[in-house]
Write a protein that holds these residues in place. Sequence first.
Motif, PDB file in Angstrom:
ATOM      1  N   ILE A  45       3.756 -12.671   4.015  1.00  0.00           N
ATOM      2  CA  ILE A  45       3.166 -11.225   4.296  1.00  0.00           C
ATOM      3  C   ILE A  45       3.144 -11.123   5.892  1.00  0.00           C
ATOM      4  O   ILE A  45       2.611 -11.989   6.509  1.00  0.00           O
ATOM      5  N   VAL A  46       3.367  -9.604   6.319  1.00  0.00           N
ATOM      6  CA  VAL A  46       3.258  -9.242   7.587  1.00  0.00           C
ATOM      7  C   VAL A  46       2.670  -8.063   7.902  1.00  0.00           C
ATOM      8  O   VAL A  46       3.106  -7.133   7.196  1.00  0.00           O
ATOM      9  N   GLY A  47       1.726  -7.719   8.742  1.00  0.00           N
ATOM     10  CA  GLY A  47       0.967  -6.433   8.966  1.00  0.00           C
ATOM     11  C   GLY A  47       0.517  -6.321  10.482  1.00  0.00           C
ATOM     12  O   GLY A  47       0.608  -7.455  11.196  1.00  0.00           O
ATOM     13  N   ASN A 160      -6.495  -1.020   5.926  1.00  0.00           N
ATOM     14  CA  ASN A 160      -6.161  -1.220   7.624  1.00  0.00           C
ATOM     15  C   ASN A 160      -4.692  -1.195   8.145  1.00  0.00           C
ATOM     16  O   ASN A 160      -4.360  -1.662   9.103  1.00  0.00           O
ATOM     17  N   GLY A 161      -3.867  -0.915   7.086  1.00  0.00           N
ATOM     18  CA  GLY A 161      -2.455  -0.585   7.585  1.00  0.00           C
ATOM     19  C   GLY A 161      -1.574  -1.226   6.548  1.00  0.00           C
ATOM     20  O   GLY A 161      -1.950  -1.986   5.569  1.00  0.00           O
ATOM     21  N   ASN A 162      -0.283  -0.836   6.497  1.00  0.00           N
ATOM     22  CA  ASN A 162       0.719  -1.472   5.504  1.00  0.00           C
ATOM     23  C   ASN A 162       1.103  -2.979   5.668  1.00  0.00           C
ATOM     24  O   ASN A 162       1.199  -3.635   6.836  1.00  0.00           O
ATOM     25  N   VAL A 163       1.110  -3.633   4.485  1.00  0.00           N
ATOM     26  CA  VAL A 163       1.439  -5.057   4.652  1.00  0.00           C
ATOM     27  C   VAL A 163       2.721  -5.468   4.022  1.00  0.00           C
ATOM     28  O   VAL A 163       2.928  -4.945   2.816  1.00  0.00           O
ATOM     29  N   THR A 164       3.688  -5.756   4.822  1.00  0.00           N
ATOM     30  CA  THR A 164       4.969  -6.085   4.286  1.00  0.00           C
ATOM     31  C   THR A 164       5.365  -7.493   3.718  1.00  0.00           C
ATOM     32  O   THR A 164       4.491  -8.498   4.178  1.00  0.00           O
ATOM     33  N   MET A 165       6.007  -7.541   2.780  1.00  0.00           N
ATOM     34  CA  MET A 165       6.095  -8.777   1.913  1.00  0.00           C
ATOM     35  C   MET A 165       7.506  -9.113   1.782  1.00  0.00           C
ATOM     36  O   MET A 165       8.472  -8.455   1.466  1.00  0.00           O
TER      37      MET A 165
END
Length: 547
Positions: A45-47, A160-165
Amino acid sequence: MVFSPFLVAALLPIAARAANDWSKPCFGECNWDLTSGTGSGTVRIVGPQAAVSDITTAAGWTIMDCDPNISDQDIRLVCSDPDKGCNHIYQNSAAGTLVRLPKDCGSTPFALVTREWVHQDQSIPANKRSSIVRRDGSQPVVKGMRLATNFADVDASAQNGNVTMFLLGSSFPGAAGNFTVEPPTGTGNAKRGLGSWIDDSLNKLAKVHANFLGDFNKNITGSSPLDFEKDFPLFDKQISCPQKGNVPAFSGEVKVDLEGKVDGTVNYGVAVAGSVIPPEISEFGLFVGLDATITGTLGLGATLTGTISTGKIPLFEVGIPELDFPKIFTIGPTFSVNAEATASLDANVDMDVDLAYDVKGMQLFFPPGGNSQAGSFTPGDSNVKLSVSPNVTAHGQVAAHLIPSLAFGISAIDDKVKATVNLDLDTDAALDLSLTAAAEASTSTKGNDAGTAFGGCVDITSGLAVTAGADADFFSLFKKGTSVTLFQHTFDLFKKCFGSTSARRAYTGRAARAALLARDDGVACPSSLLGSAASVVEKKVAGSSLV
């Protein structure tokens, strides 16, 4: 969700060699490894820094009250080591931050903090005091945090922001340590986007599986065995027929049975891209590797006339170990075997036909994309035996199917979106005959094949169709009915016409199947004398002669 070329290029790499390091905090990005005894995988996961954080000891937190079996709950925790970065979670607000959880807290790897406060209960358990209470005897403030995993219900304004997976999974327990997926580089490749990443990931995953199989052959648990062997009746009906005209009283029967065997192994893997917040799957790919030998014998004995249709008959079902990334993505395969028979007959018929197919190195990529489907599909030797009533005018059709299947049930976003990808290996044996009462037909036979004892034509076939399809929409990635055919062919085991030219012309052939089955009149006693069945053919057909 729309991903910019920059984001695709920057965030796609997954190098899953010890991806989840519990000694390092997850700030802005995080990996979590699935390391069960039945599979392996990595989710990344990245954000934004404010959107992804950590409440494990690696980030300086000590959790005191947390149920390991519950996903959504209120917990108590303290910042026991500020130097490790406890304050990272407060960059914006703790509420709205996706956090990594320790192994003994909650049933999921990640949860969203929806509320944070100074807890009313400031007590610290005795077994944790030595690691929490400071040297001067003071203790840090005990905080309360509310954890939620139903990401679809979270208010967007509270995030607090979109989290990519990005996620890779394999049915091989040790495969995750061999994942090495590089991101596309350069503007041209970046524009190819996530679909290209899925194709590349599955292609490399297939190679990892091939290496595992090459190194360990079948002595590896990630390649699940497919074992089935059974002799079962598909249809059996008896009628006591009274005398009618020149037809004497007799006991009639129609019986169809199928002896089947499946011996094989299957392995699979998945690649998924999307986001946890907001919850969405943007790309998905499934890889299946299969080796199987399918054999069986169709047996038919009929002294009655009419039409039968059994419908699909379930014979066997067993689950295959699943891959479960809790609250994010799950795939659970099932191996089953079904059978089906149809027949429409006007003659006394006895038949035995073998089914024999060898499937090697089959590779399915679903939904169809940039990777090529692969595999060899080879017919084996088949014994063919047929006897029918001579000197009658009759038509008939028989078909029996032995259908091993693999159903890959997939679910995402806490089971809110579900679909099943079915892989069917439909083997069949079929008979089409059209007989004419030819006055010049002799009742003699020569060898094991009938000569002019029959007027008309006989066609005995065996077929294999390997197809995959979806039973429901899955986001916008594929629609219900999306399908791919890996192999489809019908082999002639025996095809011959007998008697006069006029008798041959009377042959209805395969085109008559639909009309025959449409009769749907059940089975009954014959209205005319059928006579004893005489041999039409009894031979062994070499599989090598069919290809």
